[in-house]
Design a protein around this motif. Structure first.
Motif, PDB file in Angstrom:
ATOM      1  N   THR A   1      32.904  42.110  34.437  1.00 11.17           N
ATOM      2  CA  THR A   1      31.485  42.487  34.524  1.00 11.17           C
ATOM      3  C   THR A   1      30.999  42.516  35.959  1.00 11.17           C
ATOM      4  OG1 THR A   1      31.059  41.541  32.341  1.00 11.17           O
ATOM      5  CG2 THR A   1      29.161  41.887  33.765  1.00 11.17           C
ATOM      6  N   ILE A   2      31.364  41.504  36.743  1.00 10.67           N
ATOM      7  CA  ILE A   2      30.953  41.471  38.148  1.00 10.67           C
ATOM      8  C   ILE A   2      31.546  42.648  38.907  1.00 10.67           C
ATOM      9  CG2 ILE A   2      31.142  40.175  40.308  1.00 10.67           C
ATOM     10  CD1 ILE A   2      29.114  39.076  38.372  1.00 10.67           C
ATOM     11  N   THR A   3      32.803  42.944  38.623  1.00  8.45           N
ATOM     12  CA  THR A   3      33.456  44.074  39.281  1.00  8.45           C
ATOM     13  C   THR A   3      32.752  45.382  38.946  1.00  8.45           C
ATOM     14  OG1 THR A   3      35.599  42.941  39.190  1.00  8.45           O
ATOM     15  CG2 THR A   3      35.639  45.312  39.563  1.00  8.45           C
ATOM     16  N   ILE A   4      32.456  45.586  37.663  1.00 10.64           N
ATOM     17  CA  ILE A   4      31.774  46.819  37.247  1.00 10.64           C
ATOM     18  C   ILE A   4      30.368  46.878  37.836  1.00 10.64           C
ATOM     19  CG2 ILE A   4      30.845  48.067  35.261  1.00 10.64           C
ATOM     20  CD1 ILE A   4      33.232  47.130  33.644  1.00 10.64           C
TER      21      ILE A   4
ATOM     22  N   ASN B   1      35.082  30.060  44.225  1.00 13.18           N
ATOM     23  CA  ASN B   1      34.094  31.087  43.894  1.00 13.18           C
ATOM     24  C   ASN B   1      34.167  32.274  44.848  1.00 13.18           C
ATOM     25  OD1 ASN B   1      31.994  30.323  41.625  1.00 13.18           O
ATOM     26  ND2 ASN B   1      32.528  28.428  42.661  1.00 13.18           N
ATOM     27  N   ILE B   2      34.421  31.993  46.114  1.00  7.00           N
ATOM     28  CA  ILE B   2      34.542  33.080  47.088  1.00  7.00           C
ATOM     29  C   ILE B   2      35.775  33.921  46.790  1.00  7.00           C
ATOM     30  CG2 ILE B   2      35.020  33.575  49.516  1.00  7.00           C
ATOM     31  CD1 ILE B   2      33.153  31.303  50.253  1.00  7.00           C
ATOM     32  N   LEU B   3      36.878  33.258  46.428  1.00  9.11           N
ATOM     33  CA  LEU B   3      38.097  34.006  46.079  1.00  9.11           C
ATOM     34  C   LEU B   3      37.844  34.925  44.883  1.00  9.11           C
ATOM     35  CD1 LEU B   3      40.910  31.292  46.450  1.00  9.11           C
ATOM     36  CD2 LEU B   3      40.649  33.385  47.794  1.00  9.11           C
ATOM     37  N   LEU B   4      37.161  34.390  43.856  1.00  7.91           N
ATOM     38  CA  LEU B   4      36.852  35.184  42.672  1.00  7.91           C
ATOM     39  C   LEU B   4      35.907  36.337  43.029  1.00  7.91           C
ATOM     40  CD1 LEU B   4      37.675  34.942  39.671  1.00  7.91           C
ATOM     41  CD2 LEU B   4      35.503  33.791  39.253  1.00  7.91           C
ATOM     42  N   GLY B   5      34.913  36.050  43.896  1.00  9.53           N
ATOM     43  CA  GLY B   5      33.972  37.087  44.309  1.00  9.53           C
ATOM     44  C   GLY B   5      34.625  38.172  45.129  1.00  9.53           C
TER      45      GLY B   5
ATOM     46  N   ALA C   1      36.575  40.521  43.016  1.00 13.51           N
ATOM     47  CA  ALA C   1      35.689  41.498  42.371  1.00 13.51           C
ATOM     48  C   ALA C   1      35.238  42.559  43.359  1.00 13.51           C
ATOM     49  CB  ALA C   1      34.480  40.779  41.766  1.00 13.51           C
ATOM     50  N   LEU C   2      34.925  42.167  44.590  1.00 16.05           N
ATOM     51  CA  LEU C   2      34.466  43.114  45.611  1.00 16.05           C
ATOM     52  C   LEU C   2      35.552  44.119  45.971  1.00 16.05           C
ATOM     53  CD1 LEU C   2      32.189  43.883  47.611  1.00 16.05           C
ATOM     54  CD2 LEU C   2      33.239  42.305  49.248  1.00 16.05           C
ATOM     55  N   ILE C   3      36.776  43.625  46.140  1.00 16.49           N
ATOM     56  CA  ILE C   3      37.890  44.517  46.493  1.00 16.49           C
ATOM     57  C   ILE C   3      38.156  45.524  45.376  1.00 16.49           C
ATOM     58  CG2 ILE C   3      40.378  44.587  46.932  1.00 16.49           C
ATOM     59  CD1 ILE C   3      40.025  41.862  48.360  1.00 16.49           C
ATOM     60  N   LEU C   4      38.116  45.047  44.128  1.00 16.67           N
ATOM     61  CA  LEU C   4      38.336  45.949  42.993  1.00 16.67           C
ATOM     62  C   LEU C   4      37.178  46.932  42.821  1.00 16.67           C
ATOM     63  CD1 LEU C   4      39.696  43.398  40.348  1.00 16.67           C
ATOM     64  CD2 LEU C   4      41.028  45.105  41.609  1.00 16.67           C
ATOM     65  N   ALA C   5      35.963  46.514  43.226  1.00 22.07           N
ATOM     66  CA  ALA C   5      34.769  47.338  43.010  1.00 22.07           C
ATOM     67  C   ALA C   5      34.743  48.574  43.897  1.00 22.07           C
ATOM     68  CB  ALA C   5      33.507  46.511  43.247  1.00 22.07           C
ATOM     69  N   ILE C   6      35.357  48.517  45.072  1.00 17.94           N
ATOM     70  CA  ILE C   6      35.275  49.649  46.007  1.00 17.94           C
ATOM     71  C   ILE C   6      35.972  50.894  45.462  1.00 17.94           C
ATOM     72  CG2 ILE C   6      35.933  50.449  48.314  1.00 17.94           C
ATOM     73  CD1 ILE C   6      35.368  47.616  49.320  1.00 17.94           C
TER      74      ILE C   6
ATOM     75  N   LEU D   1      26.904  47.377  50.196  1.00 22.71           N
ATOM     76  CA  LEU D   1      27.453  46.592  49.082  1.00 22.71           C
ATOM     77  C   LEU D   1      27.875  45.203  49.565  1.00 22.71           C
ATOM     78  CD1 LEU D   1      28.485  46.400  46.137  1.00 22.71           C
ATOM     79  CD2 LEU D   1      30.666  47.316  46.962  1.00 22.71           C
ATOM     80  N   VAL D   2      28.505  45.150  50.737  1.00 23.21           N
ATOM     81  CA  VAL D   2      28.936  43.861  51.300  1.00 23.21           C
ATOM     82  C   VAL D   2      27.724  42.972  51.579  1.00 23.21           C
ATOM     83  CG1 VAL D   2      30.059  42.748  53.262  1.00 23.21           C
ATOM     84  CG2 VAL D   2      31.069  44.805  52.249  1.00 23.21           C
ATOM     85  N   ILE D   3      26.642  43.581  52.065  1.00 26.61           N
ATOM     86  CA  ILE D   3      25.413  42.813  52.327  1.00 26.61           C
ATOM     87  C   ILE D   3      24.866  42.231  51.024  1.00 26.61           C
ATOM     88  CG2 ILE D   3      23.003  43.005  53.047  1.00 26.61           C
ATOM     89  CD1 ILE D   3      23.924  45.065  55.132  1.00 26.61           C
ATOM     90  N   TYR D   4      24.825  43.062  49.967  1.00 29.59           N
ATOM     91  CA  TYR D   4      24.387  42.574  48.659  1.00 29.59           C
ATOM     92  C   TYR D   4      25.275  41.414  48.204  1.00 29.59           C
ATOM     93  CZ  TYR D   4      21.465  46.756  48.043  1.00 29.59           C
ATOM     94  OH  TYR D   4      20.528  47.737  48.171  1.00 29.59           O
ATOM     95  N   PHE D   5      26.585  41.595  48.362  1.00 30.08           N
ATOM     96  CA  PHE D   5      27.553  40.581  47.940  1.00 30.08           C
ATOM     97  C   PHE D   5      27.321  39.259  48.677  1.00 30.08           C
ATOM     98  CE2 PHE D   5      31.563  38.461  49.000  1.00 30.08           C
ATOM     99  CZ  PHE D   5      32.040  38.149  47.740  1.00 30.08           C
ATOM    100  N   LEU D   6      27.184  39.337  49.998  1.00 30.08           N
ATOM    101  CA  LEU D   6      26.991  38.126  50.797  1.00 30.08           C
ATOM    102  C   LEU D   6      25.669  37.452  50.460  1.00 30.08           C
ATOM    103  CD1 LEU D   6      28.290  39.347  54.292  1.00 30.08           C
ATOM    104  CD2 LEU D   6      29.443  37.827  52.672  1.00 30.08           C
ATOM    105  N   ALA D   7      24.615  38.252  50.279  1.00 30.82           N
ATOM    106  CA  ALA D   7      23.301  37.679  49.951  1.00 30.82           C
ATOM    107  C   ALA D   7      23.357  36.925  48.625  1.00 30.82           C
ATOM    108  CB  ALA D   7      22.255  38.790  49.894  1.00 30.82           C
ATOM    109  N   ILE D   8      24.011  37.526  47.637  1.00 30.10           N
ATOM    110  CA  ILE D   8      24.104  36.902  46.312  1.00 30.10           C
ATOM    111  C   ILE D   8      24.886  35.596  46.386  1.00 30.10           C
ATOM    112  CG2 ILE D   8      25.137  37.146  44.019  1.00 30.10           C
ATOM    113  CD1 ILE D   8      24.469  40.141  44.197  1.00 30.10           C
ATOM    114  N   TYR D   9      26.058  35.647  47.009  1.00 35.42           N
ATOM    115  CA  TYR D   9      26.917  34.459  47.002  1.00 35.42           C
ATOM    116  C   TYR D   9      26.393  33.355  47.921  1.00 35.42           C
ATOM    117  CZ  TYR D   9      30.606  35.874  43.862  1.00 35.42           C
ATOM    118  OH  TYR D   9      31.309  36.205  42.725  1.00 35.42           O
TER     119      TYR D   9
END
Length: 658
Positions: free
Chosen positions: A23-26, A108-112, A115-120, A156-164
């Motif tokens: 779900t996070i990846t999608i 959590n960072i590894l899991l995130g 997801a980020l790498i797969l999302a691109i 997308l990276v900015i969104y990712f960093l802000a969330i985590y």
């Protein structure tokens, strides 16, 4: 050492949180896909209205980021609660709390990042699909290729960093306050009865139910054309929303206890089949996540409203075009009426075959007997057309013509303003040119916004009654053999600028390009808005439904592992696998179904109320039922996938060897 342990723990827990990872990846991939679409020059050039896509998407992405942040924060907190005893054991073995916190952050960072790498790459593929949908909705035969750009990836990276950063800071704050004892018994602390006093619980439930019903009734009372013009309507609607939110959370907090109490009062129900086991299992879960159930119900309600709004907007498509530009080309002038439209016709004739032209006048009736009912500002007259001109316009649209006797008149008005004059006894007769005219009928189907400059209504009278009246506007209608496009309007605006830019006596210039309307432009703009609204509403709905499904799935799958002994006990008592899996199905249906019930009822009531406003613009009065059913079908399709995946994972977890 901690790095190896974090990697090992991530791999070990990946199976339990696979649905969460997907779900996070999608979610991240959809964010990237829509950012790629909005930043694509090729997509923006498809239509002038696509410029607003980026602005709308920015606002939508803020909502999506909050939803994804909630999902990640909830799942992270849940993972921490589930493994708190493990972390407490680490501390008993001598590992410092700071190191435990660092371990959890690394996991959590590894899991995130996974997801980020797969999302691109996935987001890049999604962007091609979304662009194809937009192109199809715009009716464009060409295929648009969306290129991958660093700006969208960076966003997308900015969104990712802000969330985590927000999620992990909140998690670290929680860890900082805990002791070894808290870690060891953290997963037990919420397993208690929320309402020890049944009377208090019943009062909260009843008050919440009354608030919910009152909010929906108030919402329905304000959803009408009469009230939409009232400035206080928005305030009332906001009050409705607040009342509904309080109601949803109140009912979510009390429903588990209510269900359990009802079941326990009936011995027949209590001891029938697996009712007691299923109900107690659900009640123990609901008591620890009553606030979460309320939030999930809110997300479901929002997703259903998005799906319904998308359908309504598509349903308004044809009506919006007919109200804005029912003819291929329309030109009018009201400041300085002129008789010769030859320059316009010459420009049109260069690229299109002109089949027919109609020129008609709008006259001023100074008594303004009807205008007072519409409260039209800046106009002190009734706009009037002669019958012959009106019938020519009707024939051009293949509509039935109107016949009037010497003592009759006809009224054409907007369907949304019909309530102002319908069944009005004062309008049955009017004084016109020293004659008394009777109202023959009122029509809304032939109305369009620029029929006259007031944009509210037009009085149709026999031709002889317009003699001696002052002309307020002159209109040119052009019917072409070919379908017009937006390029024609651009050409008219460019080549006939001297007719559309007016200079005042003091030298001030005014652009009056609005006096030219080309159907092709309106269709393109409407296609653009339909594409934007449909794609974004589906985007929001999918993220919201996925968030709800993921939270329930993660909860259920973790419980399957944590409370495996319950199901093993049932097997030892002689329950076969078929009956056991039937119990699991029932348990998951209740868990997934409880947040849905209230949301479905509320969304239907809100949609039915909105239909009071939109039904005159839709195909028929009951088409909203079809839209509601379609929205439910999409919702339950996505939601059902999560339920099936949870059921399969649940069976697998309880069948694994301890």
């Amino acid at each position: 050492m901690l790095g190896k342990l974090a990697v090992r723990n991530t791999k070990r827990n990946l199976k339990d949180y696979l649905i969460y990872l997907i779900t996070i990846t999608i979610s991240f991939s959809l964010i990237l896909a829509f950012n790629l679409i909005a930043s694509s020059d090729e997509v923006v050039k498809l239509s002038s209205g696509m410029d607003s896509f980026k602005n709308v998407l920015t606002f939508v992405n803020i909502i999506i980021v909050f939803v994804v942040c909630f999902l990640i924060n909830y799942t992270t907190r849940f993972m921490f609660e589930k493994r708190s005893k493990e972390f407490g054991t680490y501390m008993l073995l001598g590992i410092k709390k700071k190191e435990v916190a660092r371990l959890l952050v690394m996991e959590n960072i590894l899991l995130g990042f996974l997801a980020l790498i797969l999302a691109i790459p996935l987001g890049f593929l999604f962007s091609q699909f979304v662009s194809l949908v937009i192109v199809k909705l715009l009716g464009i035969p060409e295929v648009i290729f969306i290129s991958l750009n660093l700006i969208s990836v960076g966003l997308l990276v900015i969104y990712f960093l802000a969330i985590y950063v927000l999620v992990l800071l909140n998690l670290l704050r929680r860890i900082r306050k805990m002791t070894v004892h808290d870690f060891l018994y953290f997963d037990k602390q919420n397993e208690k009865k929320m309402f020890r006093n049944n009377k208090k619980r019943n009062i909260i439930f009843m008050v919440s139910a009354v608030l919910g019903v009152s909010s929906l009734l108030l919402w329905n009372s304000r959803c009408s054309f009469e009230n939409f013009s009232d400035e206080s309507t928005m305030t009332y609607l906001m009050i409705c929303v607040i009342m509904l939110i309080i109601s949803i959370y109140g009912i979510s907090a009390t429903c588990a206890d209510m269900l359990l109490s009802i079941l326990l009062k009936s011995k027949k129900m209590k001891y029938q089949n697996d009712n007691l086991f299923v109900t107690r299992t659900f009640a123990s879960k609901a008591r620890t996540m009553s606030f979460t159930f309320g939030t999930l119900s809110m997300l479901i309600l929002l997703s259903l409203l998005c799906l319904n709004f998308s359908s309504i907007y598509k349903g308004l498509y044809q009506t919006s075009i007919e109200l804005t530009s029912p003819y291929d080309v329309e030109v009018f002038d009201w400041t300085q009426p002129f008789d010769d439209y030859k320059e316009y016709l010459d420009v049109i004739d260069e690229d299109y075959t002109i089949k027919e032209t109609i020129e008609y006048n709008v006259y001023k009736e100074p008594k303004h007997q009807i205008q007072d009912y519409y409260n039209v500002q800046f106009y002190d007259y009734d706009p009037v057309m002669k019958l012959s001109d009106y019938n020519r316009l009707l024939k051009l649209r293949n509509m039935n013509t109107v016949e009037l006797t010497e003592d009759e008149y006809f009224l054409v008005t907007d369907s949304q303003l019909l309530y102002k004059v319908e069944d009005n006894a004062d309008m049955q007769t009017i004084q016109f040119a020293n004659n008394e005219l009777r109202l023959k009928g009122i029509d809304t189907k032939s109305f369009w916004y620029s029929m006259n400059n007031t944009g509210r209504f037009t009085v149709i009278v026999p031709d002889e009654y317009v003699q001696g009246l002052e002309i307020s506007e002159e209109h040119l209608i052009v019917d072409t053999k070919e379908e017009t496009t937006a390029k024609l309007e651009e050409k008219i605006d460019t080549e006939l600028k001297h007719l559309l830019v007016v200079e005042d006596e003091d030298g001030t210039t005014h652009n009056e390009y609005y006096r030219v309307s080309v159907r092709g432009t309106v269709i393109e703009e409407q296609n653009t808005m339909t594409a934007i609204m449909a794609s974004i509403c589906l985007y929001i709905a999918f993220i919201l439904i996925s968030a709800v499904g993921t939270i329930l799935a993660v909860q259920s799958l973790s419980d399957a592992t944590k409370y495996k002994y319950r199901y093993q006990t049932l097997r030892r008592l002689g329950v076969n696998d078929k009956s056991l899996f039937k119990t699991i199905k029932k348990q998951l249906l209740i868990l997934f179904g409880i947040p849905v019930v209230y949301s479905v009822i509320a969304s239907f009531c809100m949609l039915a109320s909105l239909n009071n406003v939109y039904n005159v613009l839709l195909a028929n009065e009951f088409i909203y039922l079809f839209y509601f059913a379609g929205g439910l079908a999409i919702f339950f399709f996505i939601y059902g996938i999560y339920w099936i995946a949870t059921y399969i994972g649940f069976k697998r977890n309880i069948n694994e060897e301890s």
